[in-house]
Design a protein around this motif. Sequence first.
Motif, PDB file in Angstrom:
ATOM      1  N   PHE A  37      83.216 -59.921 -15.465  1.00  0.00           N
ATOM      2  CA  PHE A  37      82.055 -60.013 -16.541  1.00  0.00           C
ATOM      3  C   PHE A  37      82.542 -61.102 -17.253  1.00  0.00           C
ATOM      4  N   LYS A  38      83.623 -61.091 -18.152  1.00  0.00           N
ATOM      5  CA  LYS A  38      84.127 -61.950 -18.980  1.00  0.00           C
ATOM      6  C   LYS A  38      83.986 -63.381 -18.480  1.00  0.00           C
ATOM      7  N   GLU A  39      84.617 -63.609 -17.254  1.00  0.00           N
ATOM      8  CA  GLU A  39      84.437 -64.994 -16.511  1.00  0.00           C
ATOM      9  C   GLU A  39      83.413 -65.508 -16.406  1.00  0.00           C
ATOM     10  N   MET A  46      80.127 -72.049 -20.801  1.00  0.00           N
ATOM     11  CA  MET A  46      80.679 -73.480 -21.056  1.00  0.00           C
ATOM     12  C   MET A  46      79.947 -74.497 -20.030  1.00  0.00           C
ATOM     13  N   ASN A  47      78.886 -73.869 -19.476  1.00  0.00           N
ATOM     14  CA  ASN A  47      77.820 -74.671 -18.489  1.00  0.00           C
ATOM     15  C   ASN A  47      78.832 -75.028 -17.387  1.00  0.00           C
ATOM     16  N   PHE A  58      70.431 -69.774 -16.856  1.00  0.00           N
ATOM     17  CA  PHE A  58      70.887 -69.412 -18.258  1.00  0.00           C
ATOM     18  C   PHE A  58      70.607 -70.450 -19.307  1.00  0.00           C
ATOM     19  N   ASN A  59      70.617 -71.729 -18.786  1.00  0.00           N
ATOM     20  CA  ASN A  59      70.458 -72.926 -19.783  1.00  0.00           C
ATOM     21  C   ASN A  59      68.952 -72.768 -20.158  1.00  0.00           C
TER      22      ASN A  59
END
Length: 85
Positions: A37-39, A46-47, A58-59
């Motif tokens: 999940f962190k990855e 960080m796109n 997301f963007n």
Amino acid sequence: MEIKLSGFSNDGGIYKIVNKENNRIYYGSTSRFKKRFKEHKNNLEMNRHTNTFLQNDFNKCGTSAFLIEIVEVVNGEKKERLNRE
């Protein structure tokens, strides 16, 4: 980004990332939920996520539109997790 670990942060299995604005769902599997999940979160912020559909959503929608949650805990080998996924 809301993350629901339900007390299984160090377990593995099947998870999903839900875009709450358009109901698109990304499914995945991992040997350790918390780490994966962190990855995902870091790559999206960080796109650099490998899934372009997820990254574009997301963007467009922002971090608050997403929910990451466990679908099923699967203890076993990678092959078993992939079959369940």
